[in-house]
Design a protein around this motif. Structure first.
Motif, mmCIF file in Angstrom:
data_model
loop_
_atom_site.group_PDB
_atom_site.id
_atom_site.type_symbol
_atom_site.label_atom_id
_atom_site.label_comp_id
_atom_site.label_asym_id
_atom_site.label_seq_id
_atom_site.Cartn_x
_atom_site.Cartn_y
_atom_site.Cartn_z
ATOM 1 N N ALA A 148 0.842 -1.207 0.000
ATOM 2 C CA ALA A 148 0.000 0.000 0.000
ATOM 3 C C ALA A 148 0.877 1.258 0.000
ATOM 4 O O ALA A 148 0.614 2.210 -0.744
ATOM 5 N N TYR A 149 1.959 1.234 0.771
ATOM 6 C CA TYR A 149 2.870 2.389 0.800
ATOM 7 C C TYR A 149 3.581 2.536 -0.543
ATOM 8 O O TYR A 149 3.763 3.643 -1.042
ATOM 9 N N LEU A 150 3.979 1.430 -1.102
ATOM 10 C CA LEU A 150 4.696 1.476 -2.377
ATOM 11 C C LEU A 150 3.806 2.047 -3.481
ATOM 12 O O LEU A 150 4.225 2.892 -4.276
ATOM 13 N N GLY A 157 4.541 10.179 -7.076
ATOM 14 C CA GLY A 157 5.843 10.628 -7.569
ATOM 15 C C GLY A 157 6.938 10.582 -6.516
ATOM 16 O O GLY A 157 7.930 11.309 -6.610
ATOM 17 N N VAL A 158 6.768 9.739 -5.507
ATOM 18 C CA VAL A 158 7.757 9.594 -4.435
ATOM 19 C C VAL A 158 8.774 8.519 -4.830
ATOM 20 O O VAL A 158 8.392 7.440 -5.290
ATOM 21 N N THR A 159 10.049 8.804 -4.668
ATOM 22 C CA THR A 159 11.105 7.827 -4.964
ATOM 23 C C THR A 159 11.061 6.713 -3.918
ATOM 24 O O THR A 159 11.059 7.002 -2.714
ATOM 25 N N SER A 160 11.050 5.464 -4.363
ATOM 26 C CA SER A 160 10.947 4.363 -3.392
ATOM 27 C C SER A 160 12.171 3.456 -3.442
ATOM 28 O O SER A 160 12.742 3.226 -4.514
ATOM 29 N N ILE A 161 12.548 2.974 -2.281
ATOM 30 C CA ILE A 161 13.694 2.076 -2.136
ATOM 31 C C ILE A 161 13.218 0.887 -1.309
ATOM 32 O O ILE A 161 12.644 1.062 -0.240
ATOM 33 N N PHE A 162 13.468 -0.310 -1.819
ATOM 34 C CA PHE A 162 12.999 -1.526 -1.143
ATOM 35 C C PHE A 162 14.193 -2.433 -0.894
ATOM 36 O O PHE A 162 14.949 -2.743 -1.808
ATOM 37 N N PRO A 177 4.664 -5.696 -7.495
ATOM 38 C CA PRO A 177 4.545 -4.636 -8.517
ATOM 39 C C PRO A 177 5.868 -3.895 -8.726
ATOM 40 O O PRO A 177 6.025 -2.731 -8.314
ATOM 41 N N TRP A 178 6.814 -4.548 -9.376
ATOM 42 C CA TRP A 178 8.152 -3.964 -9.554
ATOM 43 C C TRP A 178 8.096 -2.620 -10.262
ATOM 44 O O TRP A 178 8.940 -1.752 -10.031
ATOM 45 N N ALA A 179 7.091 -2.457 -11.140
ATOM 46 C CA ALA A 179 6.991 -1.212 -11.909
ATOM 47 C C ALA A 179 6.724 0.003 -11.003
ATOM 48 O O ALA A 179 6.936 1.137 -11.413
ATOM 49 N N CYS A 180 6.273 -0.249 -9.777
ATOM 50 C CA CYS A 180 6.014 0.857 -8.840
ATOM 51 C C CYS A 180 7.283 1.288 -8.109
ATOM 52 O O CYS A 180 7.293 2.306 -7.421
ATOM 53 N N LEU A 181 8.347 0.487 -8.215
ATOM 54 C CA LEU A 181 9.534 0.678 -7.376
ATOM 55 C C LEU A 181 10.648 1.416 -8.122
ATOM 56 O O LEU A 181 10.888 1.174 -9.304
ATOM 57 N N SER A 182 11.355 2.308 -7.407
ATOM 58 C CA SER A 182 12.480 3.028 -8.026
ATOM 59 C C SER A 182 13.800 2.276 -7.857
ATOM 60 O O SER A 182 14.578 2.163 -8.796
ATOM 61 N N TRP A 183 14.081 1.781 -6.633
ATOM 62 C CA TRP A 183 15.367 1.134 -6.341
ATOM 63 C C TRP A 183 15.167 -0.135 -5.526
ATOM 64 O O TRP A 183 14.443 -0.124 -4.540
ATOM 65 N N LEU A 184 15.855 -1.177 -5.926
ATOM 66 C CA LEU A 184 15.848 -2.434 -5.175
ATOM 67 C C LEU A 184 17.263 -2.706 -4.663
ATOM 68 O O LEU A 184 18.221 -2.661 -5.433
ATOM 69 N N ILE A 185 17.381 -2.939 -3.366
ATOM 70 C CA ILE A 185 18.686 -3.274 -2.779
ATOM 71 C C ILE A 185 18.611 -4.686 -2.211
ATOM 72 O O ILE A 185 17.788 -4.973 -1.335
#
Ligand code: ADP
Ligand code: NA
Length: 332
Positions: A148-150, A157-162, A177-185
């Motif tokens: 829900a946060y993602l 338009g918030v940059t997201s890091i998971f 939903p990878w398309a919603c995510l900006s960065w994956l670590i």
């Protein structure tokens, strides 16, 4: 998002009390042993990463749930510079807890109780990200809350890091939903799990050598399997930035849209490695703070690596995260 909005990071995640029992050996079934020392500390990946963002100089809000037994953890985060206005005290719930047995031979064993981390406030259904520019997520709270946060970040338009630790599995991973995510670590193990679970085959590197193999081969690239996995994941996720941490070897990184995996070695550890606990969280927090400064990616990553080297030089998960001033002094 207006360019005049001052950067502010929200961490929606876990808050724990870590209890360390120092023992001659890990307790066996049916056995009772006394610990020589009991120490307590604040923990949970959410809290650790919020602390790291603050140490890195970023404005950060912690959003999570504790029981009344965890008020001191919340207060500690506040003293560290974290805005705790969104930390909720849930009546009749215990704060998440890790009971850690530390044996003399260095072995450890952990019992985890999710406690209030698995409480889902009604606000989790449609979270407000007003004033937030960056969102930092782990995987120690219910997945529907994380999602829900993602999604709110994506539409706002918030940059997201998971930093999915522990890694999701099965259907949860395939439907993410990878398309919603900006960065994956991720680390190497998590990356391999991710590729396996999403059904992307990794080409085997263990075949017989070609007949024309030269007698002296150039030095093999560091973490070649992880590089291949990142490029494979790239095929179906063109706009996702990927970082794979490699422990003592440093990191691999693949910015959104790029087809070239970059490598940066770990920064020099000055007085020997004391405790790698929290190094991954230190990285994630410093990375979020770097994105908030909107500086060149490599500058951010180098700052992260120096912060991590300083983190492993000291014991503890939160206390060992260096301040940005100390990191800058080390780099200079
Ligand atoms: P995680 O704990 O999430 O698996 P890593 O072990 O990859 O994360 O550590 C994160 C970062 O911390 C690494 O990329 C590296 O920069 C630094 N680091 C971790 N262990 C060491 C080490 N033994 N020596 C130097 N740097 C380290
Ligand atoms: Na440490």
């Amino acid at each position: 998002m207006s360019s005049s909005t001052p950067p502010q990071c929200l961490v929606r995640g876990s808050i724990n009390i870590d209890e360390f029992f120092h023992l001659p050996h890990i307790v066996r079934p049916g056995e009772t042993i006394s610990s020589s020392k009991l120490s307590r500390g604040a923990g949970g990946k959410g809290a650790n990463q919020a602390n790291a963002v603050a140490r890195a100089g970023g404005n950060v809000v912690m959003d999570g749930c504790i029981g009344e037994d965890g008020i001191w953890v919340r207060d500690g985060l506040e003293r560290a510079g974290v805005d705790v206005g969104r930390v909720m005290v849930v009546q009749e719930q215990m704060t998440g807890r890790a009971i850690i047995q530390l044996a003399e031979d260095g072995e450890n064993s952990i019992v985890l109780h999710k406690g209030a981390n698995y409480h889902t406030p009604p606000s989790d259904t449609s979270p407000s990200l007003s004033g937030i520019t960056h969102l930092l997520l782990q995987n120690e709270i219910p997945l529907p809350s994380t999602l829900a946060y993602l999604r709110a970040a994506h539409s706002g338009g918030v940059t997201s890091i998971f930093n999915p630790s522990p890694m999701l599995s099965g259907e949860k991973l395939r439907q993410f939903p990878w398309a919603c995510l900006s960065w994956l670590i991720v680390n190497e193990g998590e990356l391999t799990d991710l590729l396996k679970e999403t059904g992307l085959a990794v080409p085997s590197t263990t075949g017989s050598a070609p007949a024309s193999a030269p007698t002296t081969t150039p030095e093999a690239p560091i973490a070649s399997a992880a590089r291949a996995e990142m490029l494979l994941f790239r095929r179906s996720n063109a706009d996702l930035g990927l970082i794979c941490t490699l422990g003592a070897r440093g990191i691999l990184y693949l910015p959104a849209g790029s087809q070239t995996v970059g490598y940066l070695p770990a920064a020099t550890v000055v007085n020997g490695v004391v405790d790698t606990t929290g190094a991954g969280d230190c990285f994630a927090g410093y990375f979020a703070a770097g994105l908030m400064r909107d500086e060149d990616l490599e500058t951010t990553l180098r700052t992260c690596l120096t912060a991590c080297a300083m983190c492993v030089e000291k014991a503890g998960a939160m206390e060992s995260v260096p301040s940005r001033a100390k990191v800058e002094a080390r780099i200079a």
